[in-house]
Design a protein around this motif. Structure first.
Motif, mmCIF file in Angstrom:
data_model
loop_
_atom_site.group_PDB
_atom_site.id
_atom_site.type_symbol
_atom_site.label_atom_id
_atom_site.label_comp_id
_atom_site.label_asym_id
_atom_site.label_seq_id
_atom_site.Cartn_x
_atom_site.Cartn_y
_atom_site.Cartn_z
ATOM 1 N N ILE A 146 10.976 11.941 1.513
ATOM 2 C CA ILE A 146 11.107 10.730 1.770
ATOM 3 C C ILE A 146 12.266 10.109 1.465
ATOM 4 O O ILE A 146 11.122 9.969 -0.044
ATOM 5 C CB ILE A 146 9.781 9.776 2.410
ATOM 6 C CG1 ILE A 146 9.521 10.507 3.567
ATOM 7 C CG2 ILE A 146 10.463 8.209 2.789
ATOM 8 C CD1 ILE A 146 8.107 10.776 3.369
ATOM 9 N N GLY A 147 12.759 9.568 1.275
ATOM 10 C CA GLY A 147 14.431 9.428 0.155
ATOM 11 C C GLY A 147 13.985 7.751 0.308
ATOM 12 O O GLY A 147 12.738 6.864 -0.213
ATOM 13 N N GLY A 148 14.683 7.096 0.940
ATOM 14 C CA GLY A 148 14.799 6.170 1.158
ATOM 15 C C GLY A 148 13.569 4.801 1.228
ATOM 16 O O GLY A 148 13.571 3.365 -0.017
ATOM 17 N N ALA A 149 12.744 4.996 2.391
ATOM 18 C CA ALA A 149 12.012 4.357 3.153
ATOM 19 C C ALA A 149 10.736 4.967 1.692
ATOM 20 O O ALA A 149 10.098 3.764 1.682
ATOM 21 C CB ALA A 149 11.680 4.962 3.848
ATOM 22 N N SER A 150 10.939 5.324 0.952
ATOM 23 C CA SER A 150 9.955 5.727 -0.081
ATOM 24 C C SER A 150 9.534 3.768 -1.302
ATOM 25 O O SER A 150 9.006 4.400 -2.303
ATOM 26 C CB SER A 150 9.461 7.111 -0.770
ATOM 27 O OG SER A 150 10.668 7.136 -1.781
ATOM 28 N N LEU A 151 11.231 4.462 -1.448
ATOM 29 C CA LEU A 151 11.251 3.051 -2.259
ATOM 30 C C LEU A 151 11.043 1.818 -2.455
ATOM 31 O O LEU A 151 10.398 0.621 -2.475
ATOM 32 C CB LEU A 151 13.057 2.335 -2.228
ATOM 33 C CG LEU A 151 13.226 3.785 -2.888
ATOM 34 C CD1 LEU A 151 14.899 3.420 -2.898
ATOM 35 C CD2 LEU A 151 13.011 4.300 -5.054
ATOM 36 N N VAL A 152 10.119 1.079 -0.817
ATOM 37 C CA VAL A 152 9.620 0.177 -0.422
ATOM 38 C C VAL A 152 8.341 0.919 -0.127
ATOM 39 O O VAL A 152 7.695 1.512 1.094
ATOM 40 C CB VAL A 152 10.317 -0.397 0.926
ATOM 41 C CG1 VAL A 152 9.722 -1.474 1.783
ATOM 42 C CG2 VAL A 152 12.131 -0.430 0.731
ATOM 43 N N PRO A 153 6.932 0.022 -0.394
ATOM 44 C CA PRO A 153 5.870 0.569 -0.485
ATOM 45 C C PRO A 153 5.036 0.643 0.709
ATOM 46 O O PRO A 153 4.644 1.325 1.314
ATOM 47 C CB PRO A 153 5.356 0.122 -1.765
ATOM 48 C CG PRO A 153 6.098 0.007 -2.719
ATOM 49 C CD PRO A 153 7.651 -0.767 -2.022
ATOM 50 N N ALA A 154 5.744 -0.456 1.805
ATOM 51 C CA ALA A 154 5.011 -1.079 2.788
ATOM 52 C C ALA A 154 5.441 -0.171 3.917
ATOM 53 O O ALA A 154 5.237 0.313 4.663
ATOM 54 C CB ALA A 154 5.360 -2.701 3.173
ATOM 55 N N LYS A 155 6.641 0.437 3.829
ATOM 56 C CA LYS A 155 7.250 1.643 4.483
ATOM 57 C C LYS A 155 6.570 2.704 4.025
ATOM 58 O O LYS A 155 5.741 3.270 5.319
ATOM 59 C CB LYS A 155 8.590 1.348 4.377
ATOM 60 C CG LYS A 155 9.301 0.462 4.731
ATOM 61 C CD LYS A 155 10.976 0.827 5.081
ATOM 62 C CE LYS A 155 11.973 -1.180 5.353
ATOM 63 N NZ LYS A 155 13.107 -0.413 5.698
ATOM 64 N N PHE A 156 7.182 3.056 2.939
ATOM 65 C CA PHE A 156 6.118 4.115 2.437
ATOM 66 C C PHE A 156 4.428 4.761 2.848
ATOM 67 O O PHE A 156 4.284 5.897 3.560
ATOM 68 C CB PHE A 156 6.058 5.127 1.165
ATOM 69 C CG PHE A 156 5.640 5.877 0.519
ATOM 70 C CD1 PHE A 156 6.766 7.073 0.874
ATOM 71 C CD2 PHE A 156 4.316 6.074 -0.246
ATOM 72 C CE1 PHE A 156 5.886 8.111 0.192
ATOM 73 C CE2 PHE A 156 4.209 7.458 -0.716
ATOM 74 C CZ PHE A 156 4.956 8.260 -0.412
ATOM 75 N N ALA A 157 4.049 3.433 2.916
ATOM 76 C CA ALA A 157 2.478 3.459 3.457
ATOM 77 C C ALA A 157 1.901 4.232 4.721
ATOM 78 O O ALA A 157 1.328 4.166 5.123
ATOM 79 C CB ALA A 157 1.262 2.472 2.563
ATOM 80 N N LYS A 158 3.627 2.843 5.404
ATOM 81 C CA LYS A 158 2.738 3.260 7.081
ATOM 82 C C LYS A 158 3.089 4.534 7.099
ATOM 83 O O LYS A 158 2.912 5.211 8.598
ATOM 84 C CB LYS A 158 4.311 2.196 7.632
ATOM 85 C CG LYS A 158 3.475 0.666 7.848
ATOM 86 C CD LYS A 158 4.298 0.079 8.941
ATOM 87 C CE LYS A 158 3.880 -1.366 8.969
ATOM 88 N NZ LYS A 158 5.633 -2.732 9.003
ATOM 89 N N ILE A 159 4.372 5.549 6.913
ATOM 90 C CA ILE A 159 4.291 6.980 6.795
ATOM 91 C C ILE A 159 3.021 7.543 6.676
ATOM 92 O O ILE A 159 2.980 8.749 7.331
ATOM 93 C CB ILE A 159 5.533 7.299 5.377
ATOM 94 C CG1 ILE A 159 6.994 6.919 6.326
ATOM 95 C CG2 ILE A 159 6.246 8.512 6.446
ATOM 96 C CD1 ILE A 159 7.850 6.654 6.044
ATOM 97 N N VAL A 160 2.848 7.445 5.825
ATOM 98 C CA VAL A 160 1.260 7.700 5.313
ATOM 99 C C VAL A 160 0.139 8.029 6.398
ATOM 100 O O VAL A 160 -0.376 8.495 6.423
ATOM 101 C CB VAL A 160 0.464 7.346 3.374
ATOM 102 C CG1 VAL A 160 -0.395 7.644 3.294
ATOM 103 C CG2 VAL A 160 1.350 7.974 2.383
ATOM 104 N N ASP A 161 0.421 6.013 7.032
ATOM 105 C CA ASP A 161 -0.567 6.045 7.996
ATOM 106 C C ASP A 161 -0.150 6.988 8.887
ATOM 107 O O ASP A 161 -1.662 7.715 9.651
ATOM 108 C CB ASP A 161 -0.654 4.514 8.697
ATOM 109 C CG ASP A 161 -1.299 3.711 7.099
ATOM 110 O OD1 ASP A 161 -1.639 3.884 7.112
ATOM 111 O OD2 ASP A 161 -0.379 2.176 7.713
ATOM 112 N N ALA A 162 0.581 7.313 9.482
ATOM 113 C CA ALA A 162 0.961 8.151 10.132
ATOM 114 C C ALA A 162 0.285 9.558 9.860
ATOM 115 O O ALA A 162 0.854 10.124 11.102
ATOM 116 C CB ALA A 162 2.805 8.160 10.742
ATOM 117 N N ALA A 163 0.574 10.067 8.884
ATOM 118 C CA ALA A 163 0.205 11.482 8.873
ATOM 119 C C ALA A 163 -1.477 11.668 8.447
ATOM 120 O O ALA A 163 -2.263 12.552 8.312
ATOM 121 C CB ALA A 163 0.823 11.552 7.367
ATOM 122 N N GLN A 164 -2.360 10.605 8.993
ATOM 123 C CA GLN A 164 -3.284 10.344 9.284
ATOM 124 C C GLN A 164 -4.005 10.691 10.439
ATOM 125 O O GLN A 164 -5.642 11.596 10.765
ATOM 126 C CB GLN A 164 -4.239 9.290 8.949
ATOM 127 C CG GLN A 164 -3.981 8.742 7.418
ATOM 128 C CD GLN A 164 -3.823 9.243 6.783
ATOM 129 O OE1 GLN A 164 -5.490 9.180 5.987
ATOM 130 N NE2 GLN A 164 -3.450 9.222 5.349
#
Ligand code: PGA
Length: 256
Positions: free
Chosen positions: A237-255
């Protein structure tokens, strides 16, 4: 065999963003948001100069730190380059190799990708090896040929044992930083093709155990449906990884 035999890895590629002080804050914020999320590995690939601050901020958390490139020689007269053992000593575990921006702007070829990958693996780094077709290749109907060729050339001479430390990131170049995401079906189709090539190069067991990520405008809105696909084992993840809240939601989606 299914997804349970391989790791899901959500990796951020910060590209040329963040000074060391910004990196320290962003890693700490990300780590706090993903604490206890054990359903996937979490990696942030940061600029070289941010590594020390990022490693320090990630200590004792479940965030691992990666670099964005590595040279294939161990040392010597290669001004501006960084060797694998330098990264390791700084606490780096992962390295992105062959990103399309390096192929496009810095003369990276399948040959140099292969050399860098071998050097990184020999030193003990885990490699996130990027490949993918450009728009014209997709429009010409040669995506399968292109990604198959890249997979074969980039992995030439790499042993089945070393494949345990290779992650493939399928990144259609037309989807990177453009806001155009591959559909889950397109991502699944190509990740499955890549897995098939790995099965031919090695065997089915190695292919099933290899993590294959999708990358290209993955964000908190589309991650869940991409990650639900059988052959999509995570994201770069490029752009969205620069915003911790957005990146963390992607991590959530992988749970799931
Ligand atoms: P993007 O970048 O998520 O900003 O499209 C992905 C990548 O280049 O790895």
């Amino acid at each position: 065999m299914n997804k349970s035999v391989r790791s899901t890895i959500i990796a951020g590629n910060w590209k040329m963003n963040m000074t060391p002080s910004a990196a320290k804050a962003a890693v700490a914020e990300t780590a706090a948001l993903v604490a206890g999320k054990t359903g996937c590995e979490v990696v942030l690939c940061v600029p070289f100069v941010d590594i020390a601050a990022a490693v320090e901020a990630a200590k004792g958390t479940n965030v691992k730190i990666g670099a964005q490139n590595v040279h294939f020689e161990a040392k010597g007269a290669f001004t501006g380059e960084i060797a694998a053992d330098m990264l390791l000593e700084c606490g780096v575990e992962y390295v992105i190799i062959g990103h399309s921006e390096r192929r496009q702007y810095f003369g990276e070829t399948d040959e140099t990708v292969n050399k860098r990958t071998k050097a990184a693996l020999a030193a003990g780094l885990k490699v996130i090896l990027c490949l993918g077709e450009v728009l014209g290749e997709r429009q010409s109907g040669i995506t399968e040929e292109i990604v198959s060729m890249q997979t074969k050339l980039d992995l030439a001479g790499i042993s089945a044992e070393d494949m345990k430390n290779v992650i493939i990131a399928y990144e259609p170049v037309w989807a990177i930083g453009t806001g155009l995401t591959a559909t889950p079906e397109q991502a699944e189709e190509v990740c499955a093709i890549i897995r098939g090539v790995i099965a031919k190069l090695y065997d089915e067991k190695v292919a099933q155990a290899t993590t294959i990520q999708y990358g290209g405008s993955m964000n908190d809105g589309n991650a869940a449906e991409l990650l639900a696909k059988e052959n999509v084992d995570g994201g770069l993840i490029g752009g969205a990884s620069l915003v911790p809240a957005k990146f963390a939601k992607i991590v959530d989606a992988a749970q799931a």
